[in-house]
Scaffold this motif. Structure first.
Motif, PDB file in Angstrom:
ATOM      1  N   ARG A 152       0.827  -1.211   0.000  1.00 32.94           N
ATOM      2  CA  ARG A 152       0.000   0.000   0.000  1.00 32.94           C
ATOM      3  C   ARG A 152       0.859   1.258   0.000  1.00 32.94           C
ATOM      4  N   GLU A 153       0.365   2.284  -0.646  1.00 31.87           N
ATOM      5  CA  GLU A 153       1.059   3.582  -0.623  1.00 31.87           C
ATOM      6  C   GLU A 153       0.014   4.681  -0.794  1.00 31.87           C
ATOM      7  N   TYR A 154      -0.181   5.494   0.223  1.00 31.04           N
ATOM      8  CA  TYR A 154      -1.087   6.639   0.104  1.00 31.04           C
ATOM      9  C   TYR A 154      -0.742   7.645   1.189  1.00 31.04           C
ATOM     10  N   LEU A 155      -1.299   8.821   1.033  1.00 33.20           N
ATOM     11  CA  LEU A 155      -1.000   9.919   1.944  1.00 33.20           C
ATOM     12  C   LEU A 155      -1.351   9.548   3.391  1.00 33.20           C
ATOM     13  N   GLY A 156      -0.428   9.774   4.299  1.00 35.32           N
ATOM     14  CA  GLY A 156      -0.694   9.554   5.715  1.00 35.32           C
ATOM     15  C   GLY A 156      -0.359   8.155   6.204  1.00 35.32           C
ATOM     16  N   LEU A 157       0.011   7.292   5.287  1.00 34.82           N
ATOM     17  CA  LEU A 157       0.242   5.892   5.660  1.00 34.82           C
ATOM     18  C   LEU A 157       1.456   5.718   6.580  1.00 34.82           C
ATOM     19  N   GLY A 158       2.540   6.417   6.274  1.00 33.33           N
ATOM     20  CA  GLY A 158       3.763   6.260   7.061  1.00 33.33           C
ATOM     21  C   GLY A 158       3.538   6.588   8.523  1.00 33.33           C
ATOM     22  N   GLY A 165       2.256  -0.984  17.492  1.00 31.87           N
ATOM     23  CA  GLY A 165       2.930  -1.403  18.714  1.00 31.87           C
ATOM     24  C   GLY A 165       3.097  -0.292  19.732  1.00 31.87           C
ATOM     25  N   ILE A 166       2.834   0.955  19.329  1.00 33.90           N
ATOM     26  CA  ILE A 166       2.964   2.100  20.238  1.00 33.90           C
ATOM     27  C   ILE A 166       1.616   2.402  20.888  1.00 33.90           C
ATOM     28  N   VAL A 167       0.559   2.383  20.070  1.00 33.57           N
ATOM     29  CA  VAL A 167      -0.793   2.651  20.578  1.00 33.57           C
ATOM     30  C   VAL A 167      -1.568   1.341  20.665  1.00 33.57           C
ATOM     31  N   SER A 168      -2.710   1.383  21.325  1.00 37.65           N
ATOM     32  CA  SER A 168      -3.552   0.185  21.437  1.00 37.65           C
ATOM     33  C   SER A 168      -4.077  -0.208  20.057  1.00 37.65           C
ATOM     34  N   LEU A 169      -4.532  -1.447  19.948  1.00 38.21           N
ATOM     35  CA  LEU A 169      -5.085  -1.920  18.676  1.00 38.21           C
ATOM     36  C   LEU A 169      -6.299  -1.083  18.278  1.00 38.21           C
ATOM     37  N   GLU A 170      -7.130  -0.740  19.256  1.00 40.78           N
ATOM     38  CA  GLU A 170      -8.327   0.046  18.916  1.00 40.78           C
ATOM     39  C   GLU A 170      -7.946   1.442  18.431  1.00 40.78           C
ATOM     40  N   GLU A 171      -6.945   2.034  19.049  1.00 37.08           N
ATOM     41  CA  GLU A 171      -6.501   3.360  18.607  1.00 37.08           C
ATOM     42  C   GLU A 171      -5.879   3.268  17.205  1.00 37.08           C
ATOM     43  N   LEU A 172      -5.163   2.182  16.954  1.00 33.86           N
ATOM     44  CA  LEU A 172      -4.582   1.980  15.618  1.00 33.86           C
ATOM     45  C   LEU A 172      -5.697   1.830  14.579  1.00 33.86           C
ATOM     46  N   TYR A 173      -6.745   1.098  14.949  1.00 37.51           N
ATOM     47  CA  TYR A 173      -7.893   0.934  14.047  1.00 37.51           C
ATOM     48  C   TYR A 173      -8.576   2.282  13.794  1.00 37.51           C
ATOM     49  N   LEU A 174      -8.821   3.027  14.861  1.00 33.39           N
ATOM     50  CA  LEU A 174      -9.496   4.322  14.717  1.00 33.39           C
ATOM     51  C   LEU A 174      -8.668   5.265  13.839  1.00 33.39           C
ATOM     52  N   THR A 175      -7.372   5.278  14.053  1.00 28.28           N
ATOM     53  CA  THR A 175      -6.490   6.150  13.261  1.00 28.28           C
ATOM     54  C   THR A 175      -6.489   5.733  11.791  1.00 28.28           C
ATOM     55  N   ARG A 178      -9.861   6.674  10.266  1.00 29.47           N
ATOM     56  CA  ARG A 178      -9.859   8.129  10.026  1.00 29.47           C
ATOM     57  C   ARG A 178      -9.132   8.464   8.727  1.00 29.47           C
ATOM     58  N   GLN A 179      -7.968   7.841   8.512  1.00 30.02           N
ATOM     59  CA  GLN A 179      -7.184   8.150   7.311  1.00 30.02           C
ATOM     60  C   GLN A 179      -7.887   7.663   6.045  1.00 30.02           C
ATOM     61  N   VAL A 180      -8.492   6.496   6.125  1.00 30.08           N
ATOM     62  CA  VAL A 180      -9.262   5.986   4.980  1.00 30.08           C
ATOM     63  C   VAL A 180     -10.398   6.948   4.658  1.00 30.08           C
ATOM     64  N   LEU A 181     -11.081   7.418   5.698  1.00 32.18           N
ATOM     65  CA  LEU A 181     -12.185   8.365   5.509  1.00 32.18           C
ATOM     66  C   LEU A 181     -11.690   9.684   4.916  1.00 32.18           C
ATOM     67  N   LEU A 182     -10.603  10.199   5.481  1.00 36.45           N
ATOM     68  CA  LEU A 182     -10.035  11.452   4.963  1.00 36.45           C
ATOM     69  C   LEU A 182      -9.680  11.321   3.479  1.00 36.45           C
ATOM     70  N   ASN A 183      -9.069  10.219   3.124  1.00 37.12           N
ATOM     71  CA  ASN A 183      -8.651  10.032   1.732  1.00 37.12           C
ATOM     72  C   ASN A 183      -9.865   9.927   0.799  1.00 37.12           C
ATOM     73  N   LEU A 184     -10.942   9.293   1.269  1.00 37.01           N
ATOM     74  CA  LEU A 184     -12.158   9.202   0.453  1.00 37.01           C
ATOM     75  C   LEU A 184     -12.759  10.594   0.237  1.00 37.01           C
ATOM     76  N   VAL A 185     -12.821  11.370   1.315  1.00 36.67           N
ATOM     77  CA  VAL A 185     -13.386  12.721   1.211  1.00 36.67           C
ATOM     78  C   VAL A 185     -12.506  13.577   0.296  1.00 36.67           C
ATOM     79  N   GLU A 186     -11.206  13.480   0.494  1.00 32.63           N
ATOM     80  CA  GLU A 186     -10.263  14.266  -0.313  1.00 32.63           C
ATOM     81  C   GLU A 186     -10.416  13.951  -1.806  1.00 32.63           C
ATOM     82  N   ARG A 187     -10.674  12.687  -2.107  1.00 35.71           N
ATOM     83  CA  ARG A 187     -10.831  12.259  -3.509  1.00 35.71           C
ATOM     84  C   ARG A 187     -12.271  12.400  -3.988  1.00 35.71           C
TER      85      ARG A 187
END
Ligand SMILES: [Fe+2]
Ligand SMILES: [Fe+2]
Length: 219
Positions: A152-158, A165-175, A178-187
């Protein structure tokens, strides 16, 4: 039921290397080269995330491999498949966003062809396209792996990969959500009708978890 399905007796069989390799061979036929590579990347990423977040690794690996089982259908084909499988689907999604049906159709088709696949695995495949309120840990692992696998390669992915491993699994999912949603809106793409409910549910839980309430904006 085909002969392969009848040989697969229980969940131990479907979580084996043999079953994984047989389904990977099926997918090499069902999908184009790029999509097939993606499924292998999701399987590996899901397994790694599962190890990190104490989720069943073999279930995650299998769900990651199979999640795009129905990805090769065109709009007409995937609608027909949903009808043949007698799925109850959102009419808006059916008419306007039929490609989002590939998660639910894959889940139903795989559950029918391989009844020994655990329900948890089937559910995570069903939920990988839109997410859901009340995702299990396995559901979140598969959703995140689909978005973050190495191909995968898209804005915000890195920035999201850096949180593994830094944040909880749920926080990783939410983040990730959010990025998937932002990219859909942006496009200027349409979003799944359940998106608002899912966002509201998880952002409220995230605020509860962090104890932070964002400053209210003024109009
Ligand atoms: Fe997918
Ligand atoms: Fe995918």
């Amino acid at each position: 039921m085909d002969s392969e399905a009848s040989r697969v007796r229980d969940s131990e069989d479907v979580l084996s290397d043999t079953f994984f390799e047989a389904r990977a061979a099926d997918l090499a036929q069902r999908l184009g080269r790029g999509r097939f590579e993606h499924t292998l990347g999701v399987a590996k990423t899901a397994q790694n995330l599962a190890r990190l977040y104490q989720v069943d690794e073999r279930q995650a690996r299998l769900a990651g491999l199979l999640h795009d089982w129905d990805k090769s259908y065109d709009d007409t084909g995937i609608r027909k498949r949903a009808e043949e499988l007698a799925l109850a689907v959102d009419p808006f999604v059916f008419e306007e966003m039929p490609q989002l049906l590939h998660g639910p159709t894959a889940a139903a088709a795989l559950a029918s062809a391989f009844p020994a696949i655990p329900h948890e695995v089937i559910q995570s495949i069903e939920r990988h396209t839109a997410g859901a309120v009340g995702m299990t840990d396995l559901d979140m692992v598969v959703y995140v792996a689909d978005a973050l696998e190495p191909g995968r390669e898209y804005l915000g992915l890195g920035a999201i990969r850096d949180l593994i491993g830094i944040v909880s699994l749920e926080e990783l999912y939410l983040t990730t959500f959010r990025q998937v949603l932002l990219n859909l809106v942006e496009r200027r793409k349409r979003i799944h009708p359940q998106t608002t409910d899912i966002w509201n549910y998880y952002i409220a839980r995230s605020r509860e978890a962090t104890g932070k309430e964002p400053k209210r904006g003024t109009l």
